[in-house]
Design a protein around this motif. Sequence first.
Motif, PDB file in Angstrom:
ATOM      1  N   LYS A   1       0.843  -1.188   0.000  1.00 26.90           N
ATOM      2  CA  LYS A   1       0.000   0.000   0.000  1.00 26.90           C
ATOM      3  C   LYS A   1       0.884   1.246   0.000  1.00 26.90           C
ATOM      4  CE  LYS A   1      -3.765  -0.546  -0.007  1.00 26.90           C
ATOM      5  NZ  LYS A   1      -4.670  -0.903  -1.138  1.00 26.90           N
ATOM      6  N   PRO A   2       0.396   2.332  -0.564  1.00 28.17           N
ATOM      7  CA  PRO A   2       1.200   3.568  -0.600  1.00 28.17           C
ATOM      8  C   PRO A   2       1.400   4.150   0.800  1.00 28.17           C
ATOM      9  CG  PRO A   2      -1.052   3.993  -1.313  1.00 28.17           C
ATOM     10  CD  PRO A   2      -0.925   2.503  -1.195  1.00 28.17           C
ATOM     11  N   ASN A   3       2.436   4.923   0.938  1.00 29.96           N
ATOM     12  CA  ASN A   3       2.749   5.539   2.224  1.00 29.96           C
ATOM     13  C   ASN A   3       1.896   6.800   2.411  1.00 29.96           C
ATOM     14  OD1 ASN A   3       3.996   5.962   4.676  1.00 29.96           O
ATOM     15  ND2 ASN A   3       5.728   7.078   3.780  1.00 29.96           N
ATOM     16  N   SER A   4       0.591   6.595   2.420  1.00 31.72           N
ATOM     17  CA  SER A   4      -0.339   7.712   2.567  1.00 31.72           C
ATOM     18  C   SER A   4      -0.645   7.937   4.039  1.00 31.72           C
ATOM     19  CB  SER A   4      -1.633   7.419   1.806  1.00 31.72           C
ATOM     20  OG  SER A   4      -2.284   6.291   2.382  1.00 31.72           O
ATOM     21  N   ALA A   5      -1.402   8.993   4.322  1.00 32.02           N
ATOM     22  CA  ALA A   5      -1.734   9.338   5.705  1.00 32.02           C
ATOM     23  C   ALA A   5      -2.538   8.231   6.380  1.00 32.02           C
ATOM     24  CB  ALA A   5      -2.508  10.658   5.737  1.00 32.02           C
TER      25      ALA A   5
ATOM     26  N   THR B   1      -1.046   6.354   9.610  1.00 38.46           N
ATOM     27  CA  THR B   1      -1.775   6.392  10.886  1.00 38.46           C
ATOM     28  C   THR B   1      -1.990   4.985  11.423  1.00 38.46           C
ATOM     29  OG1 THR B   1      -2.924   8.411  10.197  1.00 38.46           O
ATOM     30  CG2 THR B   1      -3.897   7.166  12.014  1.00 38.46           C
ATOM     31  N   PHE B   2      -2.261   4.042  10.535  1.00 43.52           N
ATOM     32  CA  PHE B   2      -2.431   2.637  10.933  1.00 43.52           C
ATOM     33  C   PHE B   2      -1.144   2.102  11.552  1.00 43.52           C
ATOM     34  CE2 PHE B   2      -2.746  -1.954   9.361  1.00 43.52           C
ATOM     35  CZ  PHE B   2      -3.496  -2.356  10.449  1.00 43.52           C
ATOM     36  N   THR B   3      -0.023   2.376  10.903  1.00 43.90           N
ATOM     37  CA  THR B   3       1.274   1.929  11.421  1.00 43.90           C
ATOM     38  C   THR B   3       1.575   2.574  12.769  1.00 43.90           C
ATOM     39  OG1 THR B   3       2.126   1.609   9.174  1.00 43.90           O
ATOM     40  CG2 THR B   3       3.747   1.842  10.936  1.00 43.90           C
ATOM     41  N   ARG B   4       1.256   3.843  12.902  1.00 42.98           N
ATOM     42  CA  ARG B   4       1.499   4.546  14.164  1.00 42.98           C
ATOM     43  C   ARG B   4       0.600   3.993  15.274  1.00 42.98           C
ATOM     44  NH1 ARG B   4       1.889   9.021  12.053  1.00 42.98           N
ATOM     45  NH2 ARG B   4      -0.287   9.681  12.100  1.00 42.98           N
ATOM     46  N   ALA B   5      -0.622   3.630  14.942  1.00 44.36           N
ATOM     47  CA  ALA B   5      -1.545   3.081  15.936  1.00 44.36           C
ATOM     48  C   ALA B   5      -1.037   1.762  16.499  1.00 44.36           C
ATOM     49  CB  ALA B   5      -2.927   2.892  15.316  1.00 44.36           C
ATOM     50  N   LEU B   6      -0.297   0.999  15.691  1.00 46.64           N
ATOM     51  CA  LEU B   6       0.255  -0.277  16.135  1.00 46.64           C
ATOM     52  C   LEU B   6       1.654  -0.127  16.719  1.00 46.64           C
ATOM     53  CD1 LEU B   6      -2.208  -1.261  14.556  1.00 46.64           C
ATOM     54  CD2 LEU B   6      -0.806  -3.096  13.606  1.00 46.64           C
ATOM     55  N   ASP B   7       2.109   1.123  16.857  1.00 40.82           N
ATOM     56  CA  ASP B   7       3.410   1.434  17.461  1.00 40.82           C
ATOM     57  C   ASP B   7       4.553   0.750  16.703  1.00 40.82           C
ATOM     58  OD1 ASP B   7       5.072   2.694  19.261  1.00 40.82           O
ATOM     59  OD2 ASP B   7       4.966   1.082  20.742  1.00 40.82           O
ATOM     60  N   LEU B   8       4.510   0.854  15.380  1.00 43.40           N
ATOM     61  CA  LEU B   8       5.522   0.212  14.548  1.00 43.40           C
ATOM     62  C   LEU B   8       6.335   1.215  13.725  1.00 43.40           C
ATOM     63  CD1 LEU B   8       3.390  -2.776  13.162  1.00 43.40           C
ATOM     64  CD2 LEU B   8       5.107  -2.868  14.968  1.00 43.40           C
TER      65      LEU B   8
ATOM     66  N   PRO C   1       7.937  -0.162   8.607  1.00 42.10           N
ATOM     67  CA  PRO C   1       7.488  -1.321   7.837  1.00 42.10           C
ATOM     68  C   PRO C   1       6.649  -0.938   6.618  1.00 42.10           C
ATOM     69  CG  PRO C   1       6.024  -0.994   9.679  1.00 42.10           C
ATOM     70  CD  PRO C   1       7.083   0.077   9.791  1.00 42.10           C
ATOM     71  N   VAL C   2       6.470  -1.915   5.755  1.00 41.16           N
ATOM     72  CA  VAL C   2       5.604  -1.783   4.579  1.00 41.16           C
ATOM     73  C   VAL C   2       4.234  -2.367   4.947  1.00 41.16           C
ATOM     74  CG1 VAL C   2       5.242  -2.470   2.186  1.00 41.16           C
ATOM     75  CG2 VAL C   2       7.551  -1.976   3.018  1.00 41.16           C
ATOM     76  N   VAL C   3       3.173  -1.646   4.609  1.00 38.87           N
ATOM     77  CA  VAL C   3       1.810  -2.169   4.811  1.00 38.87           C
ATOM     78  C   VAL C   3       1.418  -2.920   3.536  1.00 38.87           C
ATOM     79  CG1 VAL C   3      -0.605  -1.607   5.239  1.00 38.87           C
ATOM     80  CG2 VAL C   3       1.199  -0.249   6.316  1.00 38.87           C
ATOM     81  N   MET C   4       0.945  -4.159   3.719  1.00 39.08           N
ATOM     82  CA  MET C   4       0.484  -4.956   2.583  1.00 39.08           C
ATOM     83  C   MET C   4      -0.952  -5.396   2.825  1.00 39.08           C
ATOM     84  SD  MET C   4       3.883  -7.245   1.617  1.00 39.08           S
ATOM     85  CE  MET C   4       3.393  -7.377  -0.112  1.00 39.08           C
ATOM     86  N   TYR C   5      -1.669  -5.625   1.738  1.00 38.70           N
ATOM     87  CA  TYR C   5      -3.092  -5.953   1.838  1.00 38.70           C
ATOM     88  C   TYR C   5      -3.481  -6.936   0.742  1.00 38.70           C
ATOM     89  CZ  TYR C   5      -8.188  -5.294   1.793  1.00 38.70           C
ATOM     90  OH  TYR C   5      -9.550  -5.497   1.810  1.00 38.70           O
ATOM     91  N   LYS C   6      -4.385  -7.849   1.094  1.00 43.49           N
ATOM     92  CA  LYS C   6      -4.940  -8.778   0.110  1.00 43.49           C
ATOM     93  C   LYS C   6      -6.463  -8.773   0.248  1.00 43.49           C
ATOM     94  CE  LYS C   6      -5.065 -13.574  -1.454  1.00 43.49           C
ATOM     95  NZ  LYS C   6      -4.512 -14.935  -1.303  1.00 43.49           N
ATOM     96  N   PRO C   7      -7.174  -8.388  -0.808  1.00 45.33           N
ATOM     97  CA  PRO C   7      -8.642  -8.457  -0.743  1.00 45.33           C
ATOM     98  C   PRO C   7      -9.108  -9.906  -0.868  1.00 45.33           C
ATOM     99  CG  PRO C   7      -7.932  -7.727  -2.905  1.00 45.33           C
ATOM    100  CD  PRO C   7      -6.692  -7.833  -2.073  1.00 45.33           C
ATOM    101  N   LEU C   8     -10.210 -10.221  -0.215  1.00 45.02           N
ATOM    102  CA  LEU C   8     -10.741 -11.579  -0.264  1.00 45.02           C
ATOM    103  C   LEU C   8     -12.089 -11.622  -1.001  1.00 45.02           C
ATOM    104  CD1 LEU C   8      -9.971 -12.632   3.445  1.00 45.02           C
ATOM    105  CD2 LEU C   8      -8.627 -13.132   1.397  1.00 45.02           C
TER     106      LEU C   8
END
Length: 286
Positions: free
Chosen positions: A259-263, A267-274, A279-286
């Motif tokens: 995922k792009p390094n957008s706000a 914010t998601f990464t900051r919420a998890l204290d990482l 790190p890189v955020v990755m996503y897979k739709p189901l």
Amino acid sequence: MSTFIVLLVASVHILYLPALAAAETMRDDDRIACVRAVLLLLAAPVCEGWAGHYRFVASTHTGAASCHRYTATRATCASLTDHLVIRKASHDELHDVAALQLEVFSPPPATPQLLPVFASLFEANQRTARREMQKRLTADLQKRVERGSTFFVAVTLGTDMDAHFVGGQYEEPNELLVVGAVDLSTQEMELPTHSLCDGMYLSHMAVSPGFRQRGLGRRLLLAAEAEACQNEAEGIYLHVEPNNEPAIRLYESTGFTSKPNSAVYATFTRALDLVSRNPVVMYKPL
């Protein structure tokens, strides 16, 4: 021999008698620990010889003298892989999951070059410290399960193995070994400090080093994906460190995209204290 006796008597006067006198004012637990420490100092040279013998015996059975219980050698893995099963972890297996996570994410430090007596003390302290770490981590994993986490484990049954020493422990054949694990949860997605809420979160993918490059990580991912589909999740998020290229390749090969390094994702990464790990955020739709 007479020199050894003289040294032993001198050691008793120098180490044991003062410790015994001090022990009179100690609690029972501290007194026992004090006496044990003195005995360890006195017996270290002899124990070092015994330890060397058993390390050699262990190496002849496992192929590696420093092998951890969850770090099986390739020779052993060849016979174990045939009996490998992916399933949800039982409550009793969280202790083993904790041990595996420590082995993968926080391996023990190498014993420094010390005199045998001090090396023995260092190793004993490390074993005690890691037992406490495993105990605390097991409690944390139990709390995660109570809050909705599902742990999948890769379990192997060593039916082709003889009784042997692994990591200083005597193991019988047919013992179940946890050699892989992953955590799938919703609690990270439910945090009020970010705006993502359309999926589940995958973390702590751990595979014992001796079982890597065998498709085990992929099988754990598929098990977690099936669970997420059963829970009607829209997708799966995860974080991965940018220099962990093997993991990134694995995730990309199973349909995850960065995922792009957008706000939103920052914010998601900051919420998890990482944030400190970038790190890189990755996503897979189901």
